[in-house]
Design a protein around this motif. Sequence first.
Motif, PDB file in Angstrom:
ATOM      1  N   GLU A   4      13.443  -4.520   8.017  1.00 43.64           N
ATOM      2  CA  GLU A   4      13.086  -3.071   8.186  1.00 43.64           C
ATOM      3  C   GLU A   4      11.956  -2.978   7.376  1.00 43.64           C
ATOM      4  N   PHE A   5      11.670  -3.642   6.237  1.00 43.05           N
ATOM      5  CA  PHE A   5      10.590  -3.459   5.238  1.00 43.05           C
ATOM      6  C   PHE A   5       9.681  -4.263   5.789  1.00 43.05           C
ATOM      7  N   GLU A   6       9.726  -5.321   6.545  1.00 40.03           N
ATOM      8  CA  GLU A   6       8.638  -5.941   7.217  1.00 40.03           C
ATOM      9  C   GLU A   6       7.799  -5.133   8.195  1.00 40.03           C
ATOM     10  N   ALA A   7       8.851  -4.866   9.105  1.00 42.82           N
ATOM     11  CA  ALA A   7       8.460  -3.608  10.258  1.00 42.82           C
ATOM     12  C   ALA A   7       7.690  -2.398   9.669  1.00 42.82           C
ATOM     13  N   TYR A   8       7.949  -1.976   8.428  1.00 43.04           N
ATOM     14  CA  TYR A   8       7.276  -0.846   7.902  1.00 43.04           C
ATOM     15  C   TYR A   8       5.943  -1.375   7.432  1.00 43.04           C
ATOM     16  N   LEU A   9       5.998  -2.356   6.876  1.00 42.04           N
ATOM     17  CA  LEU A   9       4.689  -3.099   6.280  1.00 42.04           C
ATOM     18  C   LEU A   9       3.590  -3.120   7.257  1.00 42.04           C
ATOM     19  N   VAL A  10       4.018  -3.746   8.544  1.00 43.02           N
ATOM     20  CA  VAL A  10       3.311  -3.908   9.843  1.00 43.02           C
ATOM     21  C   VAL A  10       2.689  -2.491  10.465  1.00 43.02           C
ATOM     22  N   SER A  11       3.773  -1.609  10.218  1.00 43.71           N
ATOM     23  CA  SER A  11       3.359  -0.311  10.705  1.00 43.71           C
ATOM     24  C   SER A  11       2.283   0.525   9.875  1.00 43.71           C
ATOM     25  N   LYS A  12       2.201   0.090   8.879  1.00 46.05           N
ATOM     26  CA  LYS A  12       1.119   0.309   7.913  1.00 46.05           C
ATOM     27  C   LYS A  12      -0.006  -0.322   7.924  1.00 46.05           C
ATOM     28  N   GLY A  13      -0.130  -1.508   8.600  1.00 47.08           N
ATOM     29  CA  GLY A  13      -1.101  -2.055   8.991  1.00 47.08           C
ATOM     30  C   GLY A  13      -1.414  -3.426   8.241  1.00 47.08           C
ATOM     31  N   TYR A  14      -0.531  -3.765   7.449  1.00 50.67           N
ATOM     32  CA  TYR A  14      -0.567  -4.952   6.525  1.00 50.67           C
ATOM     33  C   TYR A  14      -0.406  -6.050   7.498  1.00 50.67           C
ATOM     34  N   THR A  18      -2.971 -14.564   8.206  1.00 55.36           N
ATOM     35  CA  THR A  18      -4.459 -14.473   8.016  1.00 55.36           C
ATOM     36  C   THR A  18      -4.769 -15.033   9.489  1.00 55.36           C
ATOM     37  N   PRO A  19      -6.392 -14.953   9.630  1.00 52.54           N
ATOM     38  CA  PRO A  19      -7.153 -15.502  10.737  1.00 52.54           C
ATOM     39  C   PRO A  19      -6.715 -16.951  11.167  1.00 52.54           C
ATOM     40  N   THR A  20      -6.505 -17.697   9.985  1.00 54.18           N
ATOM     41  CA  THR A  20      -6.134 -18.961  10.453  1.00 54.18           C
ATOM     42  C   THR A  20      -4.770 -19.321  10.736  1.00 54.18           C
ATOM     43  N   GLY A  21      -3.895 -18.260  10.753  1.00 53.54           N
ATOM     44  CA  GLY A  21      -2.427 -18.398  10.970  1.00 53.54           C
ATOM     45  C   GLY A  21      -1.412 -18.743   9.749  1.00 53.54           C
ATOM     46  N   LYS A  22      -2.013 -18.547   8.724  1.00 54.37           N
ATOM     47  CA  LYS A  22      -1.340 -18.733   7.463  1.00 54.37           C
ATOM     48  C   LYS A  22      -0.567 -17.445   7.088  1.00 54.37           C
ATOM     49  N   PRO A  23       0.683 -17.351   6.624  1.00 53.22           N
ATOM     50  CA  PRO A  23       1.258 -16.114   6.157  1.00 53.22           C
ATOM     51  C   PRO A  23       0.494 -15.280   5.225  1.00 53.22           C
ATOM     52  N   SER A  24       0.497 -14.000   5.334  1.00 54.77           N
ATOM     53  CA  SER A  24      -0.381 -13.040   4.750  1.00 54.77           C
ATOM     54  C   SER A  24       0.435 -12.004   3.962  1.00 54.77           C
ATOM     55  N   THR A  25      -0.187 -10.701   3.902  1.00 54.93           N
ATOM     56  CA  THR A  25       0.506  -9.682   2.889  1.00 54.93           C
ATOM     57  C   THR A  25       1.934  -9.307   3.291  1.00 54.93           C
ATOM     58  N   VAL A  26       2.360  -9.093   4.571  1.00 55.97           N
ATOM     59  CA  VAL A  26       3.659  -8.755   4.672  1.00 55.97           C
ATOM     60  C   VAL A  26       4.648 -10.138   4.453  1.00 55.97           C
ATOM     61  N   HIS A  27       4.242 -11.186   4.361  1.00 59.21           N
ATOM     62  CA  HIS A  27       5.290 -12.411   3.963  1.00 59.21           C
ATOM     63  C   HIS A  27       5.161 -12.458   2.337  1.00 59.21           C
TER      64      HIS A  27
END
Length: 90
Positions: A4-14, A18-27
């Motif tokens: 749910e926290f992951e989904a919340y972060l995504v909904s906030k635009g996090y 990354t553009p190269t496919g590496k895990p980014s802010t949500v992770h």
Amino acid sequence: MKEEFEAYLVSKGYSVETPTGKPSTVHDYCGRIEKICKDRNITWDKLAENIVSIAAEYDVGGVKQDVGAQSHNAVRSALLQFKEFVESIS
């Protein structure tokens, strides 16, 4: 609660990746919350119940301010977002 926290972060635009496919802010933020829970031997739910006092420990002037400042304040930022998430579901 992590999902749910992951989904919340995504909904906030996090970013999830990354553009190269590496895990980014949500992770990153979820990993930092997970580490805090592990270090304190508590669940995500218990962290949520005590988020105000725990976040204060990692803030400037708190007993764990040095940890909070790591990686350009990423720990503090993750806790702030988690606090806002908890408030949004309360």
